[in-house]
Design an enzyme around this catalytic site. Structure first.
Site, mmCIF file in Angstrom:
data_model
loop_
_atom_site.group_PDB
_atom_site.id
_atom_site.type_symbol
_atom_site.label_atom_id
_atom_site.label_comp_id
_atom_site.label_asym_id
_atom_site.label_seq_id
_atom_site.Cartn_x
_atom_site.Cartn_y
_atom_site.Cartn_z
ATOM 1 N N GLY A 165 0.804 -1.207 0.000
ATOM 2 C CA GLY A 165 0.000 0.000 0.000
ATOM 3 C C GLY A 165 0.831 1.248 0.000
ATOM 4 O O GLY A 165 1.451 1.611 -0.983
ATOM 5 N N GLY A 166 0.863 1.953 1.144
ATOM 6 C CA GLY A 166 1.583 3.205 1.242
ATOM 7 C C GLY A 166 0.716 4.395 0.889
ATOM 8 O O GLY A 166 -0.513 4.289 0.751
ATOM 9 N N GLU A 200 -3.575 3.428 4.589
ATOM 10 C CA GLU A 200 -3.487 4.642 5.382
ATOM 11 C C GLU A 200 -4.790 5.417 5.498
ATOM 12 O O GLU A 200 -4.878 6.357 6.276
ATOM 13 C CB GLU A 200 -2.402 5.563 4.811
ATOM 14 C CG GLU A 200 -1.015 4.938 4.878
ATOM 15 C CD GLU A 200 0.075 5.877 4.397
ATOM 16 O OE1 GLU A 200 -0.213 7.072 4.185
ATOM 17 O OE2 GLU A 200 1.220 5.413 4.228
ATOM 18 N N TYR A 201 -5.805 5.073 4.715
ATOM 19 C CA TYR A 201 -7.001 5.911 4.685
ATOM 20 C C TYR A 201 -8.310 5.189 4.975
ATOM 21 O O TYR A 201 -9.357 5.604 4.472
ATOM 22 C CB TYR A 201 -7.140 6.563 3.308
ATOM 23 C CG TYR A 201 -5.909 7.228 2.785
ATOM 24 C CD1 TYR A 201 -5.472 8.439 3.300
ATOM 25 C CD2 TYR A 201 -5.174 6.640 1.764
ATOM 26 C CE1 TYR A 201 -4.332 9.056 2.809
ATOM 27 C CE2 TYR A 201 -4.038 7.247 1.268
ATOM 28 C CZ TYR A 201 -3.621 8.463 1.790
ATOM 29 O OH TYR A 201 -2.508 9.059 1.303
ATOM 30 N N MET A 205 2.764 6.416 12.313
ATOM 31 C CA MET A 205 3.558 7.280 11.427
ATOM 32 C C MET A 205 3.627 8.704 11.981
ATOM 33 O O MET A 205 3.006 9.636 11.467
ATOM 34 C CB MET A 205 2.973 7.241 10.016
ATOM 35 C CG MET A 205 3.064 5.860 9.385
ATOM 36 S SD MET A 205 2.362 5.775 7.719
ATOM 37 C CE MET A 205 0.607 5.840 8.073
ATOM 38 N N TYR A 250 5.422 11.061 11.630
ATOM 39 C CA TYR A 250 6.163 11.995 10.788
ATOM 40 C C TYR A 250 5.148 12.581 9.813
ATOM 41 O O TYR A 250 3.996 12.149 9.786
ATOM 42 C CB TYR A 250 7.306 11.308 10.048
ATOM 43 C CG TYR A 250 7.098 9.864 9.675
ATOM 44 C CD1 TYR A 250 6.269 9.515 8.627
ATOM 45 C CD2 TYR A 250 7.725 8.840 10.382
ATOM 46 C CE1 TYR A 250 6.065 8.181 8.283
ATOM 47 C CE2 TYR A 250 7.534 7.503 10.048
ATOM 48 C CZ TYR A 250 6.700 7.188 8.995
ATOM 49 O OH TYR A 250 6.498 5.875 8.662
ATOM 50 N N ASP A 251 5.536 13.571 9.067
ATOM 51 C CA ASP A 251 4.567 14.335 8.261
ATOM 52 C C ASP A 251 3.481 14.938 9.141
ATOM 53 O O ASP A 251 2.359 15.179 8.688
ATOM 54 C CB ASP A 251 3.934 13.463 7.171
ATOM 55 C CG ASP A 251 4.785 13.426 5.903
ATOM 56 O OD1 ASP A 251 5.891 14.010 5.915
ATOM 57 O OD2 ASP A 251 4.362 12.821 4.911
ATOM 58 N N TRP A 305 11.049 6.006 8.466
ATOM 59 C CA TRP A 305 10.898 6.338 7.060
ATOM 60 C C TRP A 305 11.939 7.391 6.708
ATOM 61 O O TRP A 305 11.953 8.475 7.246
ATOM 62 C CB TRP A 305 9.505 6.876 6.748
ATOM 63 C CG TRP A 305 9.364 7.069 5.263
ATOM 64 C CD1 TRP A 305 9.674 8.191 4.538
ATOM 65 C CD2 TRP A 305 8.950 6.069 4.319
ATOM 66 N NE1 TRP A 305 9.473 7.962 3.204
ATOM 67 C CE2 TRP A 305 9.024 6.670 3.046
ATOM 68 C CE3 TRP A 305 8.534 4.745 4.430
ATOM 69 C CZ2 TRP A 305 8.684 5.981 1.877
ATOM 70 C CZ3 TRP A 305 8.200 4.078 3.277
ATOM 71 C CH2 TRP A 305 8.275 4.688 2.010
#
Length: 446
Positions: A87-88, A131-132, A188, A190-191, A323
């Protein structure tokens, strides 16, 4: 006694290893600059090999560049497990996950194909990076992971993990039902701030600031409140950051005037004479500004990564996900990965440079009490030899008092600011050393 001592040593080492956190590095699109032969496997426990994509019917879409047998061979030589990541950050993968998870037949196909893929190529498990998912997907997500776990148990494949955003804003994950099915949750963190925002925010702050509430700490607390076991919670580390066209941190920037930057490239800017290094002592992360004050870089360095490692240990979390691995590699070594290995895997790694544990890892400035009357103790940390200057200014920028101006060796220091005779109000304590500057707000309250 001679027989007992080796046995005791073995038990001690086994216990130490069991206490070590997981360090899961994402390996992505970096074959030419970061081949498996240069990976510092001693600083890792797992690698998530990114990415293949699920099709809507449950079959797998594997890019032609993806297969890399030497990655698995080298990892297994060093006792590191490798997972296939699916995915990602990919809208197509999101749509396909949604479709297949809603179909009983597609779920079975997906689990079977994934197990076959892992067995054929030697992967030790799968990392589900959907992720969604939305609230309506939560039940189907659990059914999909249940199918994967059952297929993996039958095939003798040990690991299933999932990557989750820093907060579950869509309520797409049923943490209670997923917990017994997954070996860990990769959060995650980050971001948290990025170029899509209207202002410059830190990429991955450890703690929230008045200007931005997102942080590693807030994410960990958020998921703990949703029932996620701490020992299955792996918070994220960023080996990259963002470069903005902006006047400063928390200042506005023009949409589109920003770009991703690796740790290696950020450090090259830091070492140039055109950029200044700053430390946000609230968020516990660094940032860079050019001399003209027209550009800002938000990123993580060895100091902030070490503090995040300490947070993971003190909070008794399960470890970290990274990441992405290649973004800290400078052609010789990987400074950020070294820090993580030293701090989280020191019982199992070899050849680790212990300098990270011997001196302060960053400049740090604070005062206590605050507010104060009439004096306060100013404490500061020095990570490297240099001339340290600490001065106090009023709100108009006028010098009130010089507290320190001398050469210092690495260590922890204290000095006192006596405000007798000064009016109540806000004062600013400024620490500088070379191009490094940090400012602490102090409140005199009579």
């Amino acid at each position: 006694m001679r027989k007992i001592l080796p046995l005791l040593l073995f038990v001690f080492l086994l216990s130490a290893n069991l206490l070590a956190q997981k360090v899961v590095g994402y390996y992505y699109g970096s074959y030419s600059v970061y081949p498996p032969s240069v990976i510092q496997f001693e600083n890792l426990t797992h690698i998530s090999h990114a990415f293949i994509r699920p099709n809507a019917d449950g079959t797998l879409a594997v890019p032609s560049w993806y297969l890399l047998p030497e990655l698995i061979t080298e990892a297994h030589k060093h006792g590191v497990k490798v997972l296939v990541a699916l995915g990602g950050y990919d809208p197509t993968a999101d749509a396909n996950f949604r479709s297949l998870a809603a179909s009983s037949a597609a779920r079975k196909t997906f689990a079977s194909k994934l197990a076959d893929f892992c067995k054929q190529y030697g992967y030790d498990g799968a990392d589900i990076d959907w992720e969604y998912p939305k609230g309506a997907d939560a039940a189907n997500y659990v059914l999909m992971v249940t199918e994967i776990r059952q297929a993996f148990n039958t095939a003798g494949i040990p690991l299933v993990s999932a990557a989750l955003p820093s907060t579950d804003w869509n309520n797409g994950y049923d943490i209670a039902k997923l917990t017994p099915l997954l070996d860990w949750f990769g959060i995650m963190t980050y971001d948290i701030g990025g170029t899509w925002e209207k202002a410059v925010y830190h990429t991955s702050p450890l703690y929230p600031s008045p200007q931005a509430s997102g942080s590693v700490d807030n994410s960990a607390r958020y998921y703990a409140n949703k029932g996620m076991p701490k020992d299955k919670m792996l918070t994220g580390m960023a080996f990259y950051g963002y470069k903005y066209t902006a006047a400063g941190m928390y200042q506005s920037h023009t949409a589109g005037e920003g770009s991703s930057i690796t740790y290696v490239n950020a450090e090259a800017l830091r070492n140039s004479t055109d950029w200044d290094y700053f430390w946000d002592n609230t968020a516990k992360v660094p940032y860079l500004q050019n001399k003209a004050r027209t550009q800002v870089v938000s990123y993580d360095d060895t100091a902030s990564i070490r503090l995040k490692c300490n947070y993971i240990k003190s909070s008794k979390l399960g470890g970290t996900i990274i990441w992405a691995l290649h973004q800290s590699y400078n052609g010789r070594t990987s400074p950020l990965l070294n820090v993580i290995g030293d701090n989280l895997l020191k019982n199992t790694s070899t050849g680790v440079d212990n300098k990270y544990a011997m001196t302060p890892k960053s400049f740090e400035l604070k005062n206590y009490p605050n507010p104060f009357n009439p004096s306060t103790t100013v404490t500061y940390s020095v990570p490297e030899p240099g001339v340290i200057k600490i001065s106090v200014y009023d709100v108009l920028g006028r010098l009130v008092q010089d507290l320190v101006s001398q050469q210092k060796e690495p260590g922890e220091y204290k000095t006192t600011f006596d405000a007798s005779g000064l009016e109540s109000g806000i004062y600013f304590c400024r620490l500088s050393s070379g191009r490094y500057v940090q400012i602490q707000k102090m409140v005199l309250l009579r």
